[in-house]
Enzyme design. Structure first.
Site, short mmCIF file in Angstrom:
data_model
loop_
_atom_site.label_atom_id
_atom_site.label_comp_id
_atom_site.label_asym_id
_atom_site.label_seq_id
_atom_site.Cartn_x
_atom_site.Cartn_y
_atom_site.Cartn_z
N GLY A 1 -6.29 1.31 1.74
CA GLY A 1 -5.47 1.89 0.97
C GLY A 1 -4.48 2.53 1.67
O GLY A 1 -3.91 3.91 1.11
N GLY A 2 -3.93 2.14 2.72
CA GLY A 2 -2.75 3.00 3.50
C GLY A 2 -3.37 4.07 4.01
O GLY A 2 -2.30 4.62 4.59
N LYS B 1 -10.83 -4.08 11.37
CA LYS B 1 -9.40 -5.02 11.46
C LYS B 1 -9.16 -5.42 13.00
O LYS B 1 -8.56 -6.32 13.05
CB LYS B 1 -8.30 -4.03 11.04
CG LYS B 1 -8.26 -3.74 9.57
CD LYS B 1 -6.98 -2.88 9.19
CE LYS B 1 -6.99 -2.48 7.76
NZ LYS B 1 -5.85 -2.03 7.57
N LYS C 1 0.37 -1.18 -3.17
CA LYS C 1 1.24 -2.17 -3.77
C LYS C 1 1.38 -1.79 -5.29
O LYS C 1 0.87 -0.87 -5.94
CB LYS C 1 0.48 -3.56 -3.95
CG LYS C 1 0.12 -4.17 -2.50
CD LYS C 1 -0.86 -5.26 -2.61
CE LYS C 1 -1.39 -5.57 -1.38
NZ LYS C 1 -2.74 -6.33 -1.37
N ARG D 1 -12.70 -10.11 -1.07
CA ARG D 1 -13.11 -9.96 -2.28
C ARG D 1 -11.94 -10.42 -3.20
O ARG D 1 -10.94 -10.87 -2.74
CB ARG D 1 -13.34 -8.42 -2.61
CG ARG D 1 -11.99 -7.66 -2.05
CD ARG D 1 -11.87 -6.29 -2.69
NE ARG D 1 -10.91 -5.43 -1.64
CZ ARG D 1 -9.60 -5.24 -1.87
NH1 ARG D 1 -9.04 -6.11 -3.31
NH2 ARG D 1 -8.79 -4.59 -1.27
N VAL E 1 -6.74 -7.05 -6.82
CA VAL E 1 -5.98 -6.33 -7.87
C VAL E 1 -4.97 -7.58 -8.58
O VAL E 1 -5.16 -7.75 -9.52
CB VAL E 1 -5.19 -5.09 -7.75
CG1 VAL E 1 -4.68 -4.71 -9.00
CG2 VAL E 1 -6.33 -4.03 -7.31
N LYS F 1 -2.96 2.39 13.43
CA LYS F 1 -3.69 2.11 12.39
C LYS F 1 -5.35 2.20 12.49
O LYS F 1 -5.70 2.22 13.57
CB LYS F 1 -3.60 0.60 12.02
CG LYS F 1 -2.07 0.40 11.60
CD LYS F 1 -1.74 -1.16 11.41
CE LYS F 1 -2.31 -1.50 10.18
NZ LYS F 1 -1.79 -3.13 9.83
P1 ADP Z 1 -4.59 -1.14 4.22
O1 ADP Z 1 -5.97 -1.92 4.41
O2 ADP Z 1 -4.66 0.20 4.49
O3 ADP Z 1 -3.68 -1.37 2.91
P2 ADP Z 1 -2.76 -2.81 5.82
O4 ADP Z 1 -3.30 -3.19 7.39
O5 ADP Z 1 -3.14 -4.06 4.56
O6 ADP Z 1 -3.52 -1.58 5.23
O7 ADP Z 1 -1.25 -2.62 5.63
C1 ADP Z 1 -0.64 -1.96 4.50
C2 ADP Z 1 0.86 -1.91 4.65
O8 ADP Z 1 1.16 -1.15 5.64
C3 ADP Z 1 1.37 -3.49 4.96
O9 ADP Z 1 1.64 -4.00 3.55
C4 ADP Z 1 2.53 -2.84 5.35
O10 ADP Z 1 3.49 -2.49 4.26
C5 ADP Z 1 2.35 -1.77 6.21
N1 ADP Z 1 2.15 -2.23 7.44
C6 ADP Z 1 0.86 -2.34 8.21
N2 ADP Z 1 1.12 -2.82 9.50
C7 ADP Z 1 2.41 -2.93 9.80
C8 ADP Z 1 3.08 -3.25 11.01
N3 ADP Z 1 2.53 -3.50 12.03
N4 ADP Z 1 4.27 -3.10 10.81
C9 ADP Z 1 4.92 -2.95 9.60
N5 ADP Z 1 4.50 -2.53 8.55
C10 ADP Z 1 2.82 -2.45 8.54
#
Ligand code: ADP
Length: 443
Positions: A163-164, A116, A236, A290, A293, A157
């Protein structure tokens, strides 16, 4: 044209890909673990082959077994679906080394977006707005400067996150080091990569993502957006297209930037650029290389079959769709149906003793379960997706209300009641919800 495709996945997405193949006149090979012997994707495929025991590691993630299955069945291509090996760069490379086409982007793009930190750098360079962040956590002074500039809250992060997992929100300085260390441990455990980075934490954004489709001749189209702000633990739960809050101008602006960026990097296949959206501004978070869902809501409002297009571009064909032909029409909502307790969220595998799925105009069910099917405990608890389409958002919503009422799944717990509760709130009806919706609802 491909004659035979191996689908390296299970459940509803294996079925989704299988359906596209069948419409294109392509034969299919299903792979399965031993507990999935009676699964619908196995029953419906032209051929099937067991690739290992129940654990995903030994079956759906077992690259040597999958390659052997592909060689034995003499397929031209492999579709990875989502999850499992779909964003595994090495898998894509090994497949191509065996002269089998990987239905997905070039492995260099999987690698680029798999990290990322790198993904944000590339997007930044190609003019896509990103969330403010700091990647090098070795220098305490730099971290301090960054936080002084953006102020708390911030979010830790994982560079290889998904997957959060590996995320920590930090609201004050005292908690920072602990959060970084915890995120590192979780990231190492989940992704075998302990690299973490910091980002400004936006307090009330929406999650809005842009769908792209690109061929190998440099043609790029975008297919509007999906609002995926209804999430629990960053996962989601409900998605919709279009988002209620975007103006045409906003949509055009971000879509233009996405197209320009994808052209510049020479991306191929389907992909999704995920953004946070706050105060009319977009901030890129990551790109999924990819099929997602939630792709059906885009299919419903564009009338374009994303999986067929994905297969066609992988086969080396030129995109037949022009940007000006893509018109978003109507509204679509998707509820992810999970086999889990509606309040404790504990997974609920087991036998489905009675099953009736909703139907009628504007209702689509993407699922692989059936009456008498036993949901194994080894995989994801999502057992299907209920998608509705209406000329207006309120029509799509009325249909969702009706369809959820009609959906009968006995023998296990599901989150159907939770979906009913969510979509009946005023906030959901207004469409103005943000990513905090679920935590406010549950509290
Ligand atoms: P993953 O790949 O683990 O799903 P993402 O980077 O897509 O992680 O982030 C997933 C969710 O986490 C986002 O949709 C949002 O709800 C929250 N999130 C991630 N980064 C931020 C941020 N900088 N500020 C607020 N929420 C965030």
């Amino acid at each position: 044209m491909f004659k035979k495709i191996l689908i390296a996945n299970r459940g509803e997405i294996a079925l989704r890909v299988l359906r596209a193949c069948r419409e294109l006149g392509i034969k299919t090979v299903a792979i399965h673990s031993d507990v999935d012997e009676n699964a619908m994707h196995v029953r419906m495929a032209d051929e099937s082959i067991c690739v290992g025991p129940a654990s995903a590691q030994s079956s759906y993630l077992n690259i040597p077994a999958i390659i052997t299955a592909a060689t034995l069945t003499d397929v031209d291509a492999i579709h990875p679906g989502y999850g499992f090996l779909s964003e595994n760069q090495r898998f894509a490379e090994i497949i191509e080394e065996h002269n089998i086409k990987f239905i997905g982007p070039k492995s260099e793009h999987i690698k680029m977006m798999g990290n990322k930190i790198d993904a944000k750098k590339i997007m930044d360079q190609t003019g896509v707005p990103t969330v403010k962040g700091i990647n090098d956590l070795s220098d305490k002074n730099k971290i301090e400067d960054f936080i002084k500039k953006v102020k708390y809250p911030i979010i830790v992060k994982a560079a290889s996150g998904g997957g959060g997992k590996g995320m920590r929100i930090v609201t004050e300085e005292d908690d920072l080091n602990k959060a970084i260390n915890e995120a590192k441990i979780e990231a190492k455990k989940s992704f075998n990569d302990e690299n973490v980075y910091l980002e400004k934490f936006l307090t009330s954004p929406k999650h809005i993502e842009i769908q792209v489709l690109c061929d190998s001749f440099g043609n790029v189209v975008t297919l509007g957006e999906r609002d995926c702000s209804i999430q629990r633990k960053h996962q989601k739960l409900i998605e919709e297209s279009p988002s209620s809050v975007l103006t045409n101008e906003n949509r055009e602006k971000i879509s233009d930037l996405c197209r320009k960026s994808m052209k510049e990097i020479g991306y191929e296949g389907v992909g999704t650029l995920e953004f946070l959206y706050e105060n009319n501004e977009f901030y890129f978070m990551e790109m999924n290389t990819r099929l997602q869902v939630e792709h059906p809501v885009t299919e419903m409002v564009t009338g374009i079959d994303l999986v067929k297009e994905q297969i066609l571009v992988a086969n080396g064909e030129k995109l037949s769709i022009k940007q000006e032909d893509i018109k978003l029409k109507g509204n679509s909502i998707e509820c992810r149906i999970n086999a889990e307790h509606p309040e404790s969220f504990i997974p609920s595998p087991g036998k489905i003793t009675q099953y009736h799925q909703p139907g009628g105009l504007g209702i689509r069910v993407d699922s692989a379960v059936y009456d008498g099917y036993s949901i194994p405990s080894h995989y994801d608890s999502m057992i299907g997706k209920l998608i509705t389409y209406g000329a207006t958002r309120s029509e799509a919503l009325n249909k969702m209300n009706r369809a959820l009422e009609e959906y009968v799944i006995m023998g296990i717990n599901t989150n159907i009641q939770l979906h009913q509760k969510i979509i009946q709130t005023d906030e959901f009806k207004r469409g103005s919800y943000n990513i905090n919706f679920m935590s406010n609802l549950i509290e």
